[in-house]
Design an enzyme around this catalytic site. Structure first.
Site, short mmCIF file in Angstrom:
data_model
loop_
_atom_site.label_atom_id
_atom_site.label_comp_id
_atom_site.label_asym_id
_atom_site.label_seq_id
_atom_site.Cartn_x
_atom_site.Cartn_y
_atom_site.Cartn_z
N GLY A 156 0.93 -1.37 0.10
CA GLY A 156 -0.03 -0.18 -0.09
C GLY A 156 0.92 1.28 0.07
CD GLN A 157 6.79 2.80 0.16
OE1 GLN A 157 7.40 1.67 0.16
NE2 GLN A 157 7.54 3.91 0.48
CB VAL A 208 4.89 8.74 -0.98
CG1 VAL A 208 5.87 9.59 -1.09
CG2 VAL A 208 3.44 9.73 -1.31
CG HIS A 241 5.55 7.78 4.42
ND1 HIS A 241 5.97 7.30 3.08
CD2 HIS A 241 4.43 7.57 4.56
CE1 HIS A 241 5.00 7.02 2.56
NE2 HIS A 241 3.89 6.96 3.43
CG HIS A 250 0.93 6.63 7.51
ND1 HIS A 250 0.24 7.25 6.83
CD2 HIS A 250 1.59 5.81 6.76
CE1 HIS A 250 0.34 7.25 5.49
NE2 HIS A 250 1.27 6.31 5.38
P1 AMP Z 1 1.70 5.65 1.83
O1 AMP Z 1 0.30 5.03 1.16
O2 AMP Z 1 2.11 4.78 2.81
O3 AMP Z 1 2.63 5.87 0.70
O4 AMP Z 1 0.99 6.94 2.09
C1 AMP Z 1 1.19 8.24 1.70
C2 AMP Z 1 0.58 9.55 2.27
O5 AMP Z 1 1.21 10.53 1.94
C3 AMP Z 1 -0.84 9.45 2.20
O6 AMP Z 1 -1.59 9.23 3.56
C4 AMP Z 1 -1.17 10.88 1.54
O7 AMP Z 1 -2.29 11.52 1.92
C5 AMP Z 1 0.24 11.51 2.03
N1 AMP Z 1 0.52 12.67 1.18
C6 AMP Z 1 0.58 12.78 -0.20
N2 AMP Z 1 0.85 13.76 -0.51
C7 AMP Z 1 1.10 14.53 0.39
C8 AMP Z 1 1.80 16.08 0.54
N3 AMP Z 1 1.96 16.84 -0.26
N4 AMP Z 1 1.48 16.53 1.75
C9 AMP Z 1 1.17 15.65 2.84
N5 AMP Z 1 1.04 14.46 2.81
C10 AMP Z 1 0.91 13.90 1.53
#
Ligand code: AMP
Length: 142
Positions: A92-93, A95, A99, A101
């Site tokens: 589910g990553q 980005v 990181h 959460h």
């Molecule tokens: P993941 O699915 O674990 O990679 O989580 C990525 C997270 O990044 C999601 O919860 C998004 O809402 C968050 N996200 C994406 N773009 C941004 C941004 N520009 N600023 C803050 N959070 C973001």
């Protein structure tokens, strides 16, 4: 191509920061699953947990712990915290910049994992960031 989080850390994109130093940073998730949902990131861009040096992972988790305490201190309705770390697209990553959460939980908030948070006004994110940042600074100064 730098990740969206690297672009945030380089001040190319806006974010509501609660902390930043030379190794780790934390800012509000743009689509929070619950109010106060914060992301902790290493400054050095690494896609996978496997490539993150253990000493930097320790900094990420230590900051995640402090942020959980600061969130609880700033909002007494927070009675629990979930941590979530998605390592790899199949986990589910979205980005590719690892990181953590930190997700505040409140009794009866109805959150179920697997959904999407709702788009939130920057002013609301900034408000949350300022409250968490204030508690965090006090805690980290002790
Ligand atoms: P993941 O699915 O674990 O990679 O989580 C990525 C997270 O990044 C999601 O919860 C998004 O809402 C968050 N996200 C994406 N773009 C941004 C941004 N520009 N600023 C803050 N959070 C973001």
């Amino acid at each position: 191509m730098p990740s969206i989080f690297t672009r945030i850390l380089q001040n190319e994109l806006p974010a509501s920061f609660v902390h930043r130093d030379e190794v780790v940073a934390a800012f509000l998730d743009i689509q929070p699953l619950t109010p106060g949902h914060t992301l902790v990131v290493p400054v050095r861009e690494v896609a996978s947990l496997s490539d993150l040096p253990p000493e930097i992972l320790a900094r990420v988790t230590a900051l995640g712990q402090e942020i959980g305490l600061a969130i609880r201190a700033t909002d007494p309705s927070v009675t629990g915290i979930n941590w979530l770390l998605c390592d790899g697209p199949d986990a589910g990553q979205e980005v590719p910049h690892i990181h953590l959460h930190v997700i505040p939980r409140r009794k009866g908030d109805g959150l179920r994992f697997g959904g999407k948070g709702s788009k939130t006004e920057r002013a609301d994110l900034d408000d949350w960031a300022a409250r968490i940042e204030t508690c965090l600074k006090d805690q980290m100064a002790k």
